[in-house]
Design an enzyme around this catalytic site. Structure first.
Site, PDB file in Angstrom:
ATOM      1  N   ARG A  18       0.834  -1.212   0.000  1.00 43.12           N
ATOM      2  CA  ARG A  18       0.000   0.000   0.000  1.00 43.12           C
ATOM      3  C   ARG A  18       0.863   1.255   0.000  1.00 43.12           C
ATOM      4  O   ARG A  18       0.571   2.215  -0.717  1.00 43.12           O
ATOM      5  CB  ARG A  18      -0.941   0.013   1.197  1.00 43.12           C
ATOM      6  CG  ARG A  18      -2.060  -1.004   1.109  1.00 43.12           C
ATOM      7  CD  ARG A  18      -2.909  -1.004   2.346  1.00 43.12           C
ATOM      8  NE  ARG A  18      -2.069  -1.362   3.483  1.00 43.12           N
ATOM      9  CZ  ARG A  18      -2.354  -1.137   4.759  1.00 43.12           C
ATOM     10  NH1 ARG A  18      -3.490  -0.552   5.079  1.00 43.12           N
ATOM     11  NH2 ARG A  18      -1.550  -1.507   5.710  1.00 43.12           N
ATOM     12  N   ASN A  36      -6.146  -2.566   1.705  1.00 43.53           N
ATOM     13  CA  ASN A  36      -6.132  -4.022   1.735  1.00 43.53           C
ATOM     14  C   ASN A  36      -7.564  -4.531   1.705  1.00 43.53           C
ATOM     15  O   ASN A  36      -8.451  -3.940   2.318  1.00 43.53           O
ATOM     16  CB  ASN A  36      -5.457  -4.538   3.005  1.00 43.53           C
ATOM     17  CG  ASN A  36      -3.950  -4.437   2.958  1.00 43.53           C
ATOM     18  OD1 ASN A  36      -3.355  -4.284   1.897  1.00 43.53           O
ATOM     19  ND2 ASN A  36      -3.322  -4.516   4.117  1.00 43.53           N
TER      20      ASN A  36
END
Length: 91
Positions: A18, A36
């Site tokens: 990320r 996520n």
């Protein structure tokens, strides 16, 4: 301008994916978000100049490190003009 959503599958959680995505977005002047997913994938929306989005997507396909592995990336074009002002990591 190009607006896309994507889901990245593979070894993409627990490897800094990320934050890699956020950094790549900032380097390519992309706004949007990344998060996520419960199934182990990473999802994001990205908005920016066509060429910048294309380069961003190519970088994401490579992944952040030897610890990450992108097996599949499904990209869908979106319509509209989102109101994003930055690229954020969602939790």
């Amino acid at each position: 301008m190009k607006y896309v959503s994507a889901r990245v599958q593979g070894r993409v959680q627990g490897v800094g994916f990320r934050y890699f995505t956020q950094h790549a977005a900032m380097n390519h002047d992309i706004v949007g978000w990344v998060k996520n997913e419960d199934d182990g994938a990473v999802a994001f929306e990205a908005y920016g100049e066509d060429n910048n989005v294309d380069r961003f997507l190519e970088e994401i396909k490579k992944g952040p490190s030897r610890f990450a592995k992108v097996n599949e990336m499904d990209v869908n074009k979106l319509s509209g003009d989102p109101e994003y002002t930055s690229f954020n990591v969602k939790y």
